[in-house]
Design a protein around this motif. Sequence first.
Motif, short mmCIF file in Angstrom:
data_model
loop_
_atom_site.label_atom_id
_atom_site.label_comp_id
_atom_site.label_asym_id
_atom_site.label_seq_id
_atom_site.Cartn_x
_atom_site.Cartn_y
_atom_site.Cartn_z
N TYR A 240 0.83 -1.20 0.00
CA TYR A 240 0.00 0.00 0.00
C TYR A 240 0.87 1.25 0.00
N PHE A 241 0.28 2.29 -0.57
CA PHE A 241 0.87 3.62 -0.48
C PHE A 241 -0.12 4.47 0.31
N SER A 242 0.38 5.26 1.23
CA SER A 242 -0.52 6.08 2.04
C SER A 242 0.19 7.37 2.39
N THR A 244 -1.49 10.12 4.21
CA THR A 244 -1.92 10.64 5.51
C THR A 244 -2.41 9.55 6.47
N GLY A 245 -2.27 8.31 6.08
CA GLY A 245 -2.51 7.22 7.04
C GLY A 245 -3.82 6.46 6.88
N ASN A 246 -4.78 6.98 6.09
CA ASN A 246 -6.06 6.28 5.99
C ASN A 246 -5.90 4.92 5.32
N THR A 247 -5.19 4.90 4.22
CA THR A 247 -5.01 3.64 3.51
C THR A 247 -4.16 2.69 4.35
N GLN A 248 -3.24 3.26 5.10
CA GLN A 248 -2.41 2.43 5.97
C GLN A 248 -3.27 1.71 7.01
N THR A 249 -4.24 2.44 7.56
CA THR A 249 -5.13 1.82 8.54
C THR A 249 -5.90 0.67 7.90
N ASP A 274 1.86 19.86 3.21
CA ASP A 274 0.80 20.82 2.95
C ASP A 274 -0.14 20.26 1.87
N TYR A 275 -1.44 20.27 2.18
CA TYR A 275 -2.42 19.62 1.30
C TYR A 275 -2.40 20.22 -0.10
N ASN A 276 -2.42 21.55 -0.18
CA ASN A 276 -2.48 22.18 -1.50
C ASN A 276 -1.21 21.93 -2.31
N GLU A 277 -0.09 21.96 -1.62
CA GLU A 277 1.16 21.67 -2.33
C GLU A 277 1.16 20.24 -2.83
N CYS A 278 0.65 19.35 -2.02
CA CYS A 278 0.60 17.94 -2.40
C CYS A 278 -0.33 17.76 -3.61
N LEU A 279 -1.45 18.47 -3.57
CA LEU A 279 -2.38 18.41 -4.71
C LEU A 279 -1.66 18.81 -5.99
N ALA A 280 -0.89 19.89 -5.89
CA ALA A 280 -0.21 20.41 -7.09
C ALA A 280 0.83 19.41 -7.59
N PRO A 312 -4.53 5.82 -1.76
CA PRO A 312 -5.58 6.84 -1.74
C PRO A 312 -5.97 7.17 -3.18
N ILE A 313 -7.15 7.73 -3.37
CA ILE A 313 -7.50 8.25 -4.68
C ILE A 313 -6.94 9.66 -4.77
N TRP A 314 -6.15 9.89 -5.78
CA TRP A 314 -5.58 11.23 -6.01
C TRP A 314 -6.05 11.70 -7.37
N HIS A 315 -6.76 12.79 -7.34
CA HIS A 315 -7.31 13.36 -8.57
C HIS A 315 -8.06 12.30 -9.37
N GLY A 316 -8.79 11.49 -8.67
CA GLY A 316 -9.62 10.47 -9.31
C GLY A 316 -8.87 9.22 -9.72
N HIS A 317 -7.56 9.20 -9.52
CA HIS A 317 -6.74 8.10 -10.04
C HIS A 317 -5.88 7.48 -8.94
N CYS A 340 -8.81 1.06 -1.80
CA CYS A 340 -8.43 2.47 -1.77
C CYS A 340 -9.27 3.23 -0.75
N THR A 341 -8.76 4.40 -0.38
CA THR A 341 -9.55 5.33 0.43
C THR A 341 -9.61 6.65 -0.33
N SER A 342 -10.66 7.41 -0.06
CA SER A 342 -10.82 8.68 -0.78
C SER A 342 -11.67 9.62 0.06
N GLY A 343 -11.77 10.87 -0.41
CA GLY A 343 -12.69 11.80 0.20
C GLY A 343 -14.11 11.36 -0.10
C1 LIG Z 1 -3.10 14.88 -3.85
C2 LIG Z 1 -4.47 14.46 -3.38
C3 LIG Z 1 -5.48 14.27 -4.29
C4 LIG Z 1 -6.72 13.81 -3.87
N1 LIG Z 1 -7.70 13.59 -4.78
C5 LIG Z 1 -8.89 13.11 -4.37
C6 LIG Z 1 -9.93 12.83 -5.32
O1 LIG Z 1 -9.77 13.00 -6.52
N2 LIG Z 1 -11.10 12.36 -4.85
C7 LIG Z 1 -11.32 12.14 -3.52
O2 LIG Z 1 -12.40 11.73 -3.16
N3 LIG Z 1 -10.34 12.37 -2.61
C8 LIG Z 1 -9.14 12.84 -3.01
N4 LIG Z 1 -8.17 13.07 -2.09
C9 LIG Z 1 -8.40 12.69 -0.68
C10 LIG Z 1 -7.73 11.33 -0.39
O3 LIG Z 1 -8.06 10.37 -1.36
C11 LIG Z 1 -8.20 10.78 0.95
O4 LIG Z 1 -7.99 11.72 1.95
C12 LIG Z 1 -7.50 9.47 1.30
O5 LIG Z 1 -8.21 8.80 2.31
C13 LIG Z 1 -6.10 9.69 1.76
O6 LIG Z 1 -5.50 8.45 1.98
P1 LIG Z 1 -4.13 8.32 2.78
O7 LIG Z 1 -4.41 8.84 4.18
O8 LIG Z 1 -3.84 6.86 2.80
O9 LIG Z 1 -3.10 9.12 2.08
C14 LIG Z 1 -6.95 13.56 -2.49
C15 LIG Z 1 -5.93 13.81 -1.57
C16 LIG Z 1 -4.70 14.26 -2.01
C17 LIG Z 1 -3.61 14.51 -1.01
#
Ligand SMILES: Cc1cc2nc3c(=O)[nH]c(=O)nc-3n(C[C@H](O)[C@H](O)[C@H](O)COP(=O)(O)O)c2cc1C
Length: 531
Positions: A240-242, A244-249, A274-280, A312-317, A340-343
């Motif tokens: 797994y890759f995580s 912030t820890g959700n996927t790790q849990t 930083d969340y926004n930096e990570c997004l970028a 985690p899902i990042w930008h849908g992927h 996977c985990t996601s928002g």
């Molecule tokens: C770079 C980034 C992109 C993300 N993109 C999405 C997304 O497209 N859809 C979503 O539902 N959540 C998104 N999230 C939220 C994460 O998927 C969610 O918080 C996840 O549980 C994090 O898992 P982790 O704690 O194992 O890293 C994003 C978070 C980050 C940091």
Amino acid sequence: MVRGYVMKANKLCSLLLVIIIVVSAGAPASASVEDTSFSDVDASAWYASAVAYCRDNNIVSGTSSTTFSPQMTMSRAMFTTILWRIAGNPETAVNQTFADVDSNQWYSSAIDWAAYEGIAIDFGSRAFNPDAPVTREEMATLLYRYAEYKGIGMDESVQIRFVDSQSISNWALTAVAWAQGAGIITGKPGNLFDPQGSATRAEVVVILHRFLTTNLFESDNETSVVAEHGADESNILIAYFSHTGNTQTLAQYIHEITGGDLFEIVTVNPYPADYNECLAVAHRELQGDYRLALAAQVENMAKYDVVFIGHPIWHGHTPMAIRSFLEAYDFSGKIILPFCTSGSSGNSQAMATIRDMCPNSTVLDGLSITRAMLPDARNLAEAWLDGMNIGNTSAWTDGMTTDNAAAQENIINIQVGDTVLTATLVDNSSSEALKDLLASGSVTIDMRDYGNMEKVGSLGVNLPTNDERISTEPGDLILYQGNSVVIYYEPHSWSFTRLGKINDITQAELKEVLGSGNVTITLSLPVPVIP
Ligand SMILES: Cc1cc2nc3c(=O)[nH]c(=O)nc-3n(C[C@H](O)[C@H](O)[C@H](O)COP(=O)(O)O)c2cc1C
């Protein structure tokens, strides 16, 4: 307990091995020299591959999107920040160690860390001179101290062989000797070291490239082998890759349920906190379809029959770390269970990617946990695994009879509520197309009663037809007009396509399972069982 082990604190130790693996697997972990993407870095330049390496591994980026400015000098603040990034942006309790380093600068945390760890060079009077160009002897010293900080054993017996060794400052002598002995700094023409000369960005990336890819770290007594196995030598891996820890849990829960080996996929270069930096950063990587150097490797992937892949899902992927991981190993013949985990997003694009990247594996329907579901994640993981007949460890390890043969014998599952029926498909292009469809995931169909003889619902896609006159029997599975699935519970006669027949069920039982009125069914391929 079987557990995974990843040397987070010593990621560099395994960097060389990781790079070898990725490159040998054909993945572009370090870009080819033709691909520097900077207009001012010629592909034939002596520093071109180092520029590409540092760019790909997010160690040193360009001065703009198209330029690298190889001849520009690098400041002491910048070089210290690079080391801090390589170390994983560690936080320290101290701040404003130096009088000339404001606490709100982009390099403040890095310099505080370097001071705290004894890496920074103190020029007296609490001065750091952040904007001064880093000199070559300072660079050697910072690298030497960084290596010490990482616990790398030093060969103190090396003699400096540069002709200008007399000009090297006393405080830098040991470091320069070490850097020369380790082959990290080779000197300038005429065997000069030029200790007080300022380092250009080109020189810096070449030295960092050598520093990070020499076998220097291999002599460290920590091993780069990362998966630690328990006595039962599980054939299940939970990778797994995580961030912030959700996927790790979630991975931990799956580990507890299955007893599989845990393995954390860690990138050499950590993502910003930083969340926004990570997004970028993640967005840029996704756009560029990057591959990343990973800090650890699975020791013996061949021994695993079942591999859970979590992210985690990042930008849908999937994050790029997952793609890098998938390309680093041969998953042919393995059963892959994504989670996977996601928002709030689903996992459909991630599933598609994993299926695309593992064409010779059986990729089962994944578990997708959104933020709202997290408190119930353990139960959901259990239900997911139970539903696949793999929830208890004994089923994995006791050689439970395999459904693999069934899968090859045209069997599909039809789930109605809690009941799972099986159907045997006939041999025609329609059932083949249905199996192909199910291979990329289960299909749910909302059905209604029609004519007191059948349940019918749209498949959502068109399959090839093989229409013929058929007199139905209870349990017949029919394709109607190419896009509707029908289950007959009464006889009927019409021209349509036979898909198959539900196994071992009487008419009364079938009617009871289907009930009266609307019903939702889920078609899926049987789960291949772990050898
Ligand atoms: C770079 C980034 C992109 C993300 N993109 C999405 C997304 O497209 N859809 C979503 O539902 N959540 C998104 N999230 C939220 C994460 O998927 C969610 O918080 C996840 O549980 C994090 O898992 P982790 O704690 O194992 O890293 C994003 C978070 C980050 C940091």
